[in-house]
Design a protein around this motif. Structure first.
Motif, mmCIF file in Angstrom:
data_model
loop_
_atom_site.group_PDB
_atom_site.id
_atom_site.type_symbol
_atom_site.label_atom_id
_atom_site.label_comp_id
_atom_site.label_asym_id
_atom_site.label_seq_id
_atom_site.Cartn_x
_atom_site.Cartn_y
_atom_site.Cartn_z
ATOM 1 N N ASP A 20 0.858 -1.180 0.000
ATOM 2 C CA ASP A 20 0.000 0.000 0.000
ATOM 3 C C ASP A 20 0.895 1.232 0.000
ATOM 4 O OD1 ASP A 20 -2.062 1.791 0.147
ATOM 5 O OD2 ASP A 20 -2.600 1.351 2.229
ATOM 6 N N SER A 21 1.510 1.459 -1.145
ATOM 7 C CA SER A 21 2.576 2.450 -1.267
ATOM 8 C C SER A 21 2.639 2.943 -2.704
ATOM 9 C CB SER A 21 3.911 1.811 -0.871
ATOM 10 O OG SER A 21 5.004 2.573 -1.299
ATOM 11 N N THR A 22 3.241 4.099 -2.902
ATOM 12 C CA THR A 22 3.456 4.583 -4.274
ATOM 13 C C THR A 22 4.525 3.763 -4.982
ATOM 14 O OG1 THR A 22 5.039 6.206 -3.434
ATOM 15 C CG2 THR A 22 2.765 6.946 -3.729
ATOM 16 N N GLN A 23 5.345 3.048 -4.217
ATOM 17 C CA GLN A 23 6.346 2.154 -4.810
ATOM 18 C C GLN A 23 5.653 0.857 -5.199
ATOM 19 O OE1 GLN A 23 9.871 1.720 -2.431
ATOM 20 N NE2 GLN A 23 10.468 -0.197 -3.387
ATOM 21 N N ASP A 24 5.852 0.400 -6.422
ATOM 22 C CA ASP A 24 5.101 -0.769 -6.872
ATOM 23 C C ASP A 24 5.914 -2.059 -6.881
ATOM 24 O OD1 ASP A 24 6.719 -0.074 -8.967
ATOM 25 O OD2 ASP A 24 5.171 -0.174 -10.511
ATOM 26 N N ARG A 25 7.223 -1.994 -6.663
ATOM 27 C CA ARG A 25 8.057 -3.193 -6.625
ATOM 28 C C ARG A 25 9.005 -3.107 -5.436
ATOM 29 N NH1 ARG A 25 8.367 -6.047 -11.617
ATOM 30 N NH2 ARG A 25 7.101 -5.047 -13.216
ATOM 31 N N VAL A 106 -6.365 6.352 -12.474
ATOM 32 C CA VAL A 106 -5.088 6.988 -12.150
ATOM 33 C C VAL A 106 -5.061 7.344 -10.674
ATOM 34 C CG1 VAL A 106 -3.568 8.943 -12.596
ATOM 35 C CG2 VAL A 106 -4.816 7.878 -14.483
ATOM 36 N N THR A 107 -4.036 6.870 -9.992
ATOM 37 C CA THR A 107 -3.832 7.195 -8.589
ATOM 38 C C THR A 107 -2.387 7.608 -8.405
ATOM 39 O OG1 THR A 107 -5.456 5.507 -7.960
ATOM 40 C CG2 THR A 107 -4.062 6.385 -6.211
ATOM 41 N N GLY A 108 -2.175 8.857 -8.046
ATOM 42 C CA GLY A 108 -0.811 9.346 -7.889
ATOM 43 C C GLY A 108 -0.068 9.304 -9.207
ATOM 44 N N SER A 109 1.075 8.638 -9.203
ATOM 45 C CA SER A 109 1.908 8.583 -10.408
ATOM 46 C C SER A 109 1.727 7.285 -11.182
ATOM 47 C CB SER A 109 3.386 8.740 -10.023
ATOM 48 O OG SER A 109 3.781 7.686 -9.154
ATOM 49 N N HIS A 110 0.677 6.525 -10.847
ATOM 50 C CA HIS A 110 0.468 5.247 -11.526
ATOM 51 C C HIS A 110 -0.931 5.138 -12.123
ATOM 52 C CE1 HIS A 110 4.079 4.108 -9.282
ATOM 53 N NE2 HIS A 110 4.228 3.145 -10.169
ATOM 54 N N ALA A 111 -1.005 4.400 -13.214
ATOM 55 C CA ALA A 111 -2.285 4.070 -13.837
ATOM 56 C C ALA A 111 -2.506 2.576 -13.684
ATOM 57 C CB ALA A 111 -2.276 4.455 -15.317
ATOM 58 N N GLU A 112 -3.775 2.187 -13.573
ATOM 59 C CA GLU A 112 -4.112 0.774 -13.447
ATOM 60 C C GLU A 112 -5.320 0.459 -14.306
ATOM 61 O OE1 GLU A 112 -5.835 -2.288 -10.079
ATOM 62 O OE2 GLU A 112 -4.278 -0.852 -9.485
ATOM 63 N N CYS A 113 -5.243 -0.630 -15.033
ATOM 64 C CA CYS A 113 -6.373 -1.090 -15.831
ATOM 65 C C CYS A 113 -7.433 -1.665 -14.898
ATOM 66 C CB CYS A 113 -5.919 -2.141 -16.840
ATOM 67 S SG CYS A 113 -7.270 -2.859 -17.791
ATOM 68 N N TRP A 133 1.076 0.700 -14.560
ATOM 69 C CA TRP A 133 2.252 1.305 -15.168
ATOM 70 C C TRP A 133 2.390 2.729 -14.652
ATOM 71 C CZ3 TRP A 133 -2.259 0.110 -17.623
ATOM 72 C CH2 TRP A 133 -2.992 1.164 -18.198
ATOM 73 N N ARG A 134 3.608 3.236 -14.751
ATOM 74 C CA ARG A 134 3.880 4.599 -14.293
ATOM 75 C C ARG A 134 3.369 5.603 -15.329
ATOM 76 N NH1 ARG A 134 6.806 6.968 -10.498
ATOM 77 N NH2 ARG A 134 7.634 4.964 -9.786
ATOM 78 N N PRO A 162 -11.136 7.870 -7.854
ATOM 79 C CA PRO A 162 -10.034 8.543 -8.557
ATOM 80 C C PRO A 162 -10.410 8.781 -10.018
ATOM 81 C CG PRO A 162 -9.254 6.628 -7.329
ATOM 82 C CD PRO A 162 -10.755 6.560 -7.334
ATOM 83 N N PRO A 163 -9.634 9.614 -10.717
ATOM 84 C CA PRO A 163 -9.916 9.896 -12.134
ATOM 85 C C PRO A 163 -9.933 8.616 -12.974
ATOM 86 C CG PRO A 163 -8.290 11.427 -11.282
ATOM 87 C CD PRO A 163 -8.498 10.397 -10.212
ATOM 88 N N LEU A 164 -10.906 8.534 -13.875
ATOM 89 C CA LEU A 164 -11.054 7.378 -14.751
ATOM 90 C C LEU A 164 -10.910 7.815 -16.204
ATOM 91 C CD1 LEU A 164 -14.166 5.740 -13.028
ATOM 92 C CD2 LEU A 164 -11.792 4.965 -12.884
#
Length: 198
Positions: A20-25, A106-113, A133-134, A162-164
């Protein structure tokens, strides 16, 4: 109650909380630092989480969230309403364009399908719910992938979300920005005719 605690479950949940972080890996060392667990303990926990697709280990040895948390989240009521509203539009968009249509959050600096309808063409953009993805561009969450193009149009939904974005993606040899815009305009018009349930 203390007697109801299952230590191994709580440890696994502690590991998942790190994501649960902006870091994804995360490397094994980073997970050890974040949780305070020995690496040997972490490897056992991660092995179980990986088996059930709660985490995935990349070729670089880093861990990221798997698809299971996303699959469970999609069963949440607002998401089910969103799926009922958007999925038919995505399927029509994919069929009309011959390309891959998706709903992207889109949440922060990442997008998610969040949702997708993948083209039947053998040469296509493989995009599945849960892929992240970033975001590289301030005005669009378009995914820059080799030999392809993604065109994005922001849509409006419930204020608490969040924005869609509605997206169309495929090989750049076949899909142009102008062609994508034409198909997306039709889809957006259809969304306006079929407002989401609140």
């Amino acid at each position: 109650m203390a007697q109801d605690r299952v230590e191994s479950v709580e440890r696994a949940l502690t590991v998942l909380d790190v994501f649960d972080s902006t870091q994804d890996r995360f490397t094994l060392a980073e997970l050890a630092s974040a949780t305070g667990y020995y690496k040997s303990t972490l490897l056992r926990l991660l092995s179980s989480l990986e088996r059930f697709d709660y985490v995935q280990r990349g070729q670089d040895g880093c861990y990221r969230l798997g698809h299971a948390p996303v699959r469970l989240a999609r069963r949440h009521l607002p998401t089910r309403q969103l799926e009922a509203w958007i999925q038919p539009i995505l399927e029509s968009l994919a069929q009309a364009s011959g390309e891959t249509a998706a709903l992207v959050e889109v949440t922060g600096s990442h997008a998610e399908c969040r949702l997708a309808s993948v083209s039947d063409s053998p040469l296509r953009h493989e995009l599945r719910p849960g892929q992240r993805w970033r975001v590289e561009h301030e005005v669009s969450p378009a995914w820059d992938f080799p030999g392809g193009i993604m065109v994005c149009r922001q849509i409006t939904h419930a204020e608490e979300m969040p924005p869609l974005w509605l997206t169309l993606s495929g090989p750049s040899s076949r899909l142009t920005p102008a062609l994508a815009d034409r198909h997306l305009n039709v889809a957006l018009a259809e969304l306006k005719r079929r407002p989401a349930e609140r």
